[in-house]
Scaffold this motif. Structure first.
Motif, PDB file in Angstrom:
ATOM      1  N   LEU A  16      12.034  -6.616  -1.363  1.00 24.68           N
ATOM      2  CA  LEU A  16      11.090  -5.938  -0.469  1.00 24.68           C
ATOM      3  C   LEU A  16      11.722  -4.773   0.284  1.00 24.68           C
ATOM      4  O   LEU A  16      11.015  -3.866   0.730  1.00 24.68           O
ATOM      5  CB  LEU A  16      10.501  -6.937   0.528  1.00 24.68           C
ATOM      6  N   CYS A  21       5.325  -1.058  -1.003  1.00 20.78           N
ATOM      7  CA  CYS A  21       4.384  -2.154  -0.760  1.00 20.78           C
ATOM      8  C   CYS A  21       3.119  -2.048  -1.610  1.00 20.78           C
ATOM      9  O   CYS A  21       2.510  -3.077  -1.944  1.00 20.78           O
ATOM     10  CB  CYS A  21       3.996  -2.195   0.716  1.00 20.78           C
ATOM     11  N   ASP A  22       2.736  -0.839  -1.976  1.00 23.14           N
ATOM     12  CA  ASP A  22       1.467  -0.689  -2.683  1.00 23.14           C
ATOM     13  C   ASP A  22       1.512  -1.175  -4.129  1.00 23.14           C
ATOM     14  O   ASP A  22       0.473  -1.231  -4.791  1.00 23.14           O
ATOM     15  CB  ASP A  22       0.988   0.762  -2.628  1.00 23.14           C
ATOM     16  N   LEU A  24       2.841  -4.223  -4.871  1.00 18.56           N
ATOM     17  CA  LEU A  24       2.971  -5.678  -4.809  1.00 18.56           C
ATOM     18  C   LEU A  24       1.608  -6.348  -4.902  1.00 18.56           C
ATOM     19  O   LEU A  24       0.672  -5.981  -4.192  1.00 18.56           O
ATOM     20  CB  LEU A  24       3.639  -6.095  -3.498  1.00 18.56           C
ATOM     21  N   THR A  44       4.035 -13.063   2.860  1.00 21.07           N
ATOM     22  CA  THR A  44       2.818 -12.647   2.149  1.00 21.07           C
ATOM     23  C   THR A  44       1.686 -12.338   3.128  1.00 21.07           C
ATOM     24  O   THR A  44       0.904 -11.410   2.897  1.00 21.07           O
ATOM     25  CB  THR A  44       2.368 -13.719   1.148  1.00 21.07           C
ATOM     26  N   SER A  46       2.058 -11.143   6.139  1.00 20.60           N
ATOM     27  CA  SER A  46       2.350  -9.850   6.775  1.00 20.60           C
ATOM     28  C   SER A  46       2.069  -8.687   5.830  1.00 20.60           C
ATOM     29  O   SER A  46       1.721  -7.590   6.272  1.00 20.60           O
ATOM     30  CB  SER A  46       3.802  -9.819   7.248  1.00 20.60           C
ATOM     31  N   LEU A  47       2.238  -8.929   4.534  1.00 21.75           N
ATOM     32  CA  LEU A  47       2.006  -7.879   3.539  1.00 21.75           C
ATOM     33  C   LEU A  47       0.571  -7.882   3.005  1.00 21.75           C
ATOM     34  O   LEU A  47       0.189  -6.994   2.241  1.00 21.75           O
ATOM     35  CB  LEU A  47       2.971  -8.061   2.359  1.00 21.75           C
TER      36      LEU A  47
END
Length: 222
Positions: A16, A21-22, A24, A44, A46-47
């Motif tokens: 990570l 992030c986009d 995942l 997960t 938080s994301l």
């Protein structure tokens, strides 16, 4: 590109740090390592991505787990510091298959506890390998490697720290190739392969009939 990550808390956290992030789509934890589940669930949330728990093969929940993976429709599976085998029925769900990070210079020290085995065997060098996954145990084609020295005074913690830095460098170097789907890989030479079994507490025993170096290597490895 949609990437599904498999790993424990240290392995996922390392990925990570470098993955955008986009890309995942979810994180998968191992049911045989429950000590990591809560931390991975926090990540997960938080994301705002999915958390899945891989059950043992042939268990009641395995088919449902496969359906959950299919629903996420990942393009790629990326594994780092994971303790369960990914079978073909799982790897083929992803359009590009899977890639794995292994803390050894494959094909040497395939399998479990590669840092410990490199020290027990008195090796002077190890490393980290990024490789494609197949149904074997760390047998897939090699994408890239980073070499790491082992010094005589090292404990396994010293080597692990060095390997963590090498793994960061390996991920950063290869990330553009992975995200653009333009990486290449070379088959492993099986005749050079070694495989380590999983260590148990009983494996920490030694005999005074062993050589001084053998005892020292076992102590610093464990």
């Amino acid at each position: 590109m949609k990437i599904l990550l498999f790993g424990d808390t240290p392995g996922i956290s390392q990925l990570l740090r470098h993955l955008p992030c986009d890309v995942l789509t979810g994180i998968v934890g191992a049911s045989i390592r429950p000590q990591y589940i809560e931390d991975l669930q926090v990540l997960t949330r938080s994301l705002r991505i999915s958390f899945l728990l891989q059950p043992k093969w042939k268990s009641d929940g395995y088919d449902a787990f496969l359906d959950e993976v299919r629903a996420l429709a990942p393009d790629l599976i990326w594994v780092n510091s994971y303790s369960m085998i990914l079978r073909d029925d799982l790897l083929t769900v992803a359009r590009l298959g899977g890639i794995n990070i292994h803390a050894a210079l494959l094909p040497r020290n395939r399998g479990c506890n590669p840092i410990q085995w490199s020290l027990i065997k008195g090796e002077h060098e190890t490393g980290v390998t990024l490789h494609e996954m197949d149904s074997g145990l760390d047998t897939g084609p090699i994408i890239d490697q980073q070499r790491v020295p082992i010094f005589f005074e090292d404990s396994w913690l010293d080597v692990r720290h060095r390997l963590e830095q090498a793994t960061d460098a390996l991920i950063i170097k290869n990330m553009p190739k992975i995200l653009s789907e333009h990486w290449s890989a070379v088959s492993q030479v099986d005749m050079n392969a070694t495989v380590g079994k999983r260590r148990t507490p009983e494996d920490g025993l030694f005999s005074w009939s062993q050589s001084l170096v053998e005892i020292y290597n076992k102590v610093r490895a464990l």
